[in-house]
Design a protein around this motif. Structure first.
Motif, PDB file in Angstrom:
ATOM      1  N   VAL A  37       0.887  -1.257  -0.045  1.00 33.51           N
ATOM      2  CA  VAL A  37       0.056  -0.029  -0.001  1.00 33.51           C
ATOM      3  C   VAL A  37       0.791   1.200  -0.080  1.00 33.51           C
ATOM      4  N   THR A  38       0.728   2.042  -0.866  1.00 36.10           N
ATOM      5  CA  THR A  38       1.454   3.372  -0.973  1.00 36.10           C
ATOM      6  C   THR A  38       0.442   4.571  -0.764  1.00 36.10           C
ATOM      7  N   LEU A  39       0.830   5.465   0.246  1.00 38.86           N
ATOM      8  CA  LEU A  39      -0.327   6.475   0.489  1.00 38.86           C
ATOM      9  C   LEU A  39       0.178   7.776  -0.334  1.00 38.86           C
ATOM     10  N   HIS A  40      -0.769   8.353  -0.742  1.00 39.12           N
ATOM     11  CA  HIS A  40      -0.359   9.780  -1.270  1.00 39.12           C
ATOM     12  C   HIS A  40      -0.542  10.892  -0.570  1.00 39.12           C
ATOM     13  N   ARG A  41      -1.434  10.614   0.363  1.00 38.51           N
ATOM     14  CA  ARG A  41      -1.998  11.349   1.476  1.00 38.51           C
ATOM     15  C   ARG A  41      -2.746  10.672   2.598  1.00 38.51           C
ATOM     16  N   PRO A  42      -2.831  11.199   3.846  1.00 38.06           N
ATOM     17  CA  PRO A  42      -3.548  10.567   4.883  1.00 38.06           C
ATOM     18  C   PRO A  42      -4.812  10.213   4.503  1.00 38.06           C
ATOM     19  N   ILE A  43      -5.444   9.163   4.854  1.00 40.46           N
ATOM     20  CA  ILE A  43      -6.790   8.612   4.552  1.00 40.46           C
ATOM     21  C   ILE A  43      -7.788   9.429   5.529  1.00 40.46           C
ATOM     22  N   PRO A  44      -8.816  10.159   4.839  1.00 38.96           N
ATOM     23  CA  PRO A  44      -9.706  10.916   5.797  1.00 38.96           C
ATOM     24  C   PRO A  44     -10.987   9.798   6.358  1.00 38.96           C
ATOM     25  N   VAL A  45     -11.315  10.018   7.361  1.00 38.19           N
ATOM     26  CA  VAL A  45     -12.250   9.289   8.557  1.00 38.19           C
ATOM     27  C   VAL A  45     -13.448   8.981   7.386  1.00 38.19           C
ATOM     28  N   ALA A  46     -13.884   9.820   6.738  1.00 39.28           N
ATOM     29  CA  ALA A  46     -15.131   9.573   5.474  1.00 39.28           C
ATOM     30  C   ALA A  46     -14.729  10.242   4.545  1.00 39.28           C
ATOM     31  N   VAL A 103      -2.658  -7.576  -9.095  1.00 42.51           N
ATOM     32  CA  VAL A 103      -3.720  -6.686  -9.163  1.00 42.51           C
ATOM     33  C   VAL A 103      -3.416  -5.382  -8.794  1.00 42.51           C
ATOM     34  N   ARG A 104      -3.509  -4.269  -9.181  1.00 44.00           N
ATOM     35  CA  ARG A 104      -3.211  -2.760  -8.890  1.00 44.00           C
ATOM     36  C   ARG A 104      -4.575  -2.126  -8.947  1.00 44.00           C
ATOM     37  N   THR A 105      -5.024  -1.451  -7.746  1.00 41.79           N
ATOM     38  CA  THR A 105      -5.894  -0.508  -7.670  1.00 41.79           C
ATOM     39  C   THR A 105      -5.538   0.747  -7.162  1.00 41.79           C
ATOM     40  N   GLU A 106      -6.014   1.705  -7.931  1.00 44.49           N
ATOM     41  CA  GLU A 106      -5.607   3.118  -7.820  1.00 44.49           C
ATOM     42  C   GLU A 106      -6.913   3.903  -7.228  1.00 44.49           C
ATOM     43  N   VAL A 107      -6.674   4.678  -6.094  1.00 43.24           N
ATOM     44  CA  VAL A 107      -7.972   5.440  -5.562  1.00 43.24           C
ATOM     45  C   VAL A 107      -7.614   6.957  -5.512  1.00 43.24           C
ATOM     46  N   ALA A 108      -8.784   7.494  -6.063  1.00 46.77           N
ATOM     47  CA  ALA A 108      -8.374   9.227  -5.863  1.00 46.77           C
ATOM     48  C   ALA A 108      -9.937   9.718  -5.781  1.00 46.77           C
ATOM     49  N   PRO A 165      -5.218  11.940  -6.108  1.00 41.89           N
ATOM     50  CA  PRO A 165      -4.920  10.611  -5.578  1.00 41.89           C
ATOM     51  C   PRO A 165      -4.774  10.458  -4.152  1.00 41.89           C
ATOM     52  N   LEU A 166      -5.146   9.167  -3.685  1.00 42.04           N
ATOM     53  CA  LEU A 166      -5.163   8.944  -2.344  1.00 42.04           C
ATOM     54  C   LEU A 166      -4.287   7.881  -2.035  1.00 42.04           C
ATOM     55  N   TRP A 167      -4.466   6.604  -2.722  1.00 39.92           N
ATOM     56  CA  TRP A 167      -3.443   5.465  -2.332  1.00 39.92           C
ATOM     57  C   TRP A 167      -3.301   4.441  -3.426  1.00 39.92           C
TER      58      TRP A 167
END
Length: 291
Positions: free
Chosen positions: A98-107, A130-135, A140-142
Motif C-alpha cells: 500500500v502506497t499512501l499519497h496523503r492521509p486517509i480521511p475518516v469519511a 492486481v493494482r488498484t488506484e484510488v482518487a 490520488p489517495l492511495w
C-alpha cells in the motif's frame, strides 16, 4: 488454460465509486484487535486504543486502504477480469503493498480503478498483480498492489517476474512485541469485506488444504502495521508512506503474532512469526516507509 495472459493484461480497467465513514474505519480497527490492548492490565479505554475506536478521536490506519469501499474493484474483482477464470480454493494472497499519497480521511468518497498490472509464471503457480488506484476530488489517495498466487496455473512459458529479494534483517531487533489473535477474529475481520470462505468455513478450508479456517493475510498485515505505528511512530498514522510485505505462512485464530522490528533511516524492517509454532514465518520482506 484458465488465465489468458494477453487478454488479462489488455482488459479495460474497472472503475467504481466507493465511500466509507467512521463506522467502517472503526469496524476495521476492531477486526485488527484494536481496543483489546495486549497488556491485560490496560483497559480498552486506554487513550492509545481510543484513537482507533472512538469516533471523536479517530485516526485511520493506512492499511484501511485494503478494505475501504468493500465490494469495490480490487482483488476479488481482479480475479473476475476478462482472461481470468480461476478456482478460489487455489488462490492465495502472496504479497501486498500500500502506497499512501496523503492521509486517509475518516469519511470520504472516491473512485477506485483496478486492473491486472502483470501476470508471472512461477512454474507450479501463476502470480497476478492486481493494482488498484484510488482518487477523490482532491487527487490520488492511495495505490494498492496485491500479488495473488493461483496454484496449478503456472507453466505457460511466461515471465517469472522480479526475483530479487531484500536480505533479511540481522542482529538484535530494536523492538519486539506480541499480539494475540482472538479465536473469533477472522469472523469479525471478514465483515470489512473479505468474504472468502477460507477464513470461516471449515469444509471449504479443508478443500483448500488446511485443517481449519485461517486468518486473513491482510488482517495480519494490518495488525503488524498497527504494531509499528504504535511502538515506533508514536501512534502517528500520518507518518506512514508505504507498507510492503510478503505472506510467508498461515496464521490460525487463537495464535500469537511475534513482531520484530529493526529501525533504519526512514523505514522499519519487520518480520512476523507465529509464537506458538517456534516463530514459524508469517510475514517476511516487510518494510514500512515513513517520514
Amino acid at each position: 488454460m484458465p488465465i489468458d495472459v494477453a487478454q488479462a493484461l489488455a482488459a479495460e480497467p474497472r472503475s467504481a465509486g466507493i465511500a466509507w465513514g467512521h463506522k467502517d474505519v472503526q469496524l476495521y480497527h476492531l477486526g485488527l484487535g484494536a481496543g483489546a490492548n495486549p497488556d491485560r492490565d490496560t483497559p480498552a479505554t486506554d487513550p492509545d486504543e481510543l484513537r482507533y475506536t472512538l469516533e471523536s478521536r479517530l485516526h485511520v490506519l493506512p492499511s484501511f486502504a485494503t478494505v475501504a469501499g468493500a465490494g469495490s474493484p480490487g482483488v476479488i474483482s481482479g480475479l473476475s477480469m476478462p482472461g481470468v477464470d480461476v478456482n478460489l480454493a487455489h488462490v492465495l494472497h502472496g504479497g501486498q503493498t500500500v502506497t499512501l499519497h496523503r492521509p486517509i480521511p475518516v469519511a470520504g468518497e472516491a473512485v477506485a480503478t483496478a486492473r491486472i498490472a502483470a501476470v508471472y509464471d512461477k512454474g507450479k503457480a501463476a502470480v497476478l498483480v492486481v493494482r488498484t488506484e484510488v482518487a477523490d476530488a482532491d487527487g490520488p489517495l492511495w495505490t494498492n498492489d496485491a500479488q495473488i498466487f493461483v496454484r496449478g496455473e503456472g507453466g505457460f512459458g511466461g515471465e517469472r517476474g522480479p526475483s530479487a529479494r531484500p536480505e533479511p534483517p540481522t542482529g538484535t531487533p530494536d523492538r519486539t512485541v506480541e499480539r494475540p489473535i482472538r479465536a473469533d477474529q477472522a469472523l469479525l475481520y471478514r465483515l470489512s469485506g473479505d468474504w472468502n470462505p477460507l477464513h470461516a468455513d471449515p469444509e471449504f478450508a479443508k478443500l483448500a488444504g488446511f485443517d481449519r479456517p485461517i486468518l486473513h493475510g491482510l488482517c495480519t498485515y494490518g495488525m503488524t502495521l498497527k504494531a509499528v505505528v504504535d511502538t515506533v511512530l508514536g501512534g502517528d498514522v500520518t507518518r506512514v508512506r508505504s507498507c510492503a510485505t510478503r505472506f510467508a505462512g498461515v496464521v490460525y485464530p487463537g495464535e500469537t503474532l511475534r513482531v520484530r522490528m529493526w529501525e533504519e533511516d526512514g523505514r522499519v524492517r519487520v518480520t512476523v512469526g507465529a509464537a506458538e509454532r517456534d516463530d514459524a514465518p508469517v510475514l517476511t520482506d516487510t518494510v514500512v516507509e515513513h517520514t
